[in-house]
Enzyme design. Structure first.
Site, PDB file in Angstrom:
ATOM      1  N   CYS A   1      38.401  41.069  52.776  1.00  0.00           N
ATOM      2  CA  CYS A   1      39.332  40.872  53.886  1.00  0.00           C
ATOM      3  C   CYS A   1      39.077  41.942  54.933  1.00  0.00           C
ATOM      4  CB  CYS A   1      40.790  40.891  53.417  1.00  0.00           C
ATOM      5  SG  CYS A   1      41.406  42.506  52.908  1.00  0.00           S
TER       6      CYS A   1
ATOM      7  N   GLU B   1      33.806  36.636  52.140  1.00  0.00           N
ATOM      8  CA  GLU B   1      34.397  35.723  51.164  1.00  0.00           C
ATOM      9  C   GLU B   1      34.903  34.474  51.879  1.00  0.00           C
ATOM     10  OE1 GLU B   1      38.514  36.025  48.816  1.00  0.00           O
ATOM     11  OE2 GLU B   1      37.049  37.494  48.114  1.00  0.00           O
TER      12      GLU B   1
END
Length: 387
Positions: free
Chosen positions: A234, A268
């Protein structure tokens, strides 16, 4: 204003007491004394830096980054469609240092410490411990161990007034948890904030050249070992410091780390809409810089771009389509009926035109020479006990 009830400051998300709550009796007495003294302090008025309730994409133009970023008040958002109750922030206002920021999403602060919904949460700008009570917060800011010290971890990048610190979530568990809880106020899709031990955190730190004061203004995290070769889990630039190209800097560092580790990777997935736009901007600019650096008559393949930039092939293909710089030409070397009749060919003239129209400069957002990390993939795996 009457006295407020004291509360534990900055307990971990699972309800465990913070370092301040488990310190020795002498340290506890210091905190108590500081809190008492804080009752006579002049309380600074937080500067309003309300963030839009919907995230804004990061800029891809390097020339928008200023040498010394300053938090900018952001305009109030226009009326939006009603969001589900589960997506409504449980913290209505958060105070970070002397800034007052409007959260975008709920976070996982423990109800026994902050309640199910709190009007204002005070967060330490140095260690990210938190309290819903003003007096304990002011007391903590007098004695915070990171007030006059650099952030935890190891500094791996330094350029102008910016630096990046690598923090091991296992070694600095409470700090990583509190940082993640604060970050969740502005992230809609990430929910793994309790088990931080398998993650590394990379803090973006701004140092004021006049005063020497340091402020963490963003971060990204990554798994210590990702079998999908994810180089980022993140990413967040805190709202008061957004729209200055700093997200591109964090992305650039993540790919430079991939280069040092010797593995091609990416973020991701799936990406949020904001993440997709931010990464498309980074991939486009990085790809364009490489293509324009290649001699005119030299053929450039997708593998060449990937090997030079450490961006995954599928991300490069999607980016080139987004840039609209591919042309389909007849396959003159077709040797079987199953071979395609046309092949996509990169048009360098279109790439150059795209770069000019989008203000992409020749300098990347990260100076690779300023990154002080030297390791191999084998070193990283041995460090975490892998094969």
């Amino acid at each position: 204003m009457g006295p407020e009830t004291a509360s534990r400051l900055g307990a971990s998300p699972n309800g465990a007491p913070s370092a301040a709550a488990t310190a020795s009796s002498a340290a506890q007495q210091l905190d108590t004394t500081a809190a008492a003294a804080a009752t006579t302090m002049t309380v600074p008025t937080p500067t309003m830096a309300a963030a839009p309730s919907a995230p804004q994409p990061q800029s891809s133009k390097p020339d928008q980054r200023q040498p010394q970023p300053q938090p900018q008040p952001q305009p109030q958002p226009q009326a939006q469609q009603q969001r589900p109750a589960a997506m409504e922030p449980n913290v209505l206002n958060v105070v970070l240092g002397d800034l007052l920021v409007k959260p975008w999403y709920p976070s996982f602060y423990p109800e026994e410490l902050v309640g199910r919904r709190v009007e204002r949460l005070y967060v330490c700008q140095w260690c990210f411990k938190y309290s819903k009570e003003l007096i304990p917060f002011l007391g903590h800011t007098k004695v915070c161990s990171l007030k006059d010290a650099p952030p935890p971890g190891t500094r791996i990048y330094a350029k102008d007034c910016y630096s990046i610190h690598e923090v091991d979530g296992e070694e600095h568990k409470l700090y990583s948890q509190n940082l993640s809880l604060f970050g969740k106020l502005f992230l809609d899709t990430k929910s793994v904030f309790y088990d931080v031990t398998t993650f590394l955190y990379y803090l973006l730190v701004n140092t004021n050249p006049a005063t020497g004061s340091r402020q963490v203004i963003g971060f990204f995290s990554k798994e210590k070992m990702s079998w999908d070769n994810n180089n980022l889990a993140c990413i967040l630039v805190f709202p008061p410091w957004q729209r200055q190209g700093l997200g591109q800097m964090l992305m650039g560092v993540s790919y430079e780390l991939s280069r040092r580790e010797g593995r091609i990777g990416g973020p991701e997935k799936p990406l949020s809409e904001l993440g997709r736009r931010g990464y498309t901007a980074y991939w486009s600019a990085t790809t364009a810089r490489y293509i324009l650096s290649v001699p005119v008559k030299r053929t450039v393949t997708l593998r060449d771009i990937s090997d030079a930039t450490y961006i995954q092939l599928e991300d490069i293909v999607a980016t080139l389509k987004e840039m609209k710089v591919l042309e389909h030409r007849p396959n003159t070397n077709k040797k079987s009926s199953s071979a395609p009749d046309e092949l996509p060919v990169l048009n360098k003239a279109k790439v150059r035109r795209w770069a000019l129209e989008n203000g992409v400069g020749l300098m990347p957002p990260v100076d690779a020479n300023a990154l002080r990390v030297e390791w191999t993939t084998r070193d990283r795996r041995e460090d975490i006990g892998g094969d």
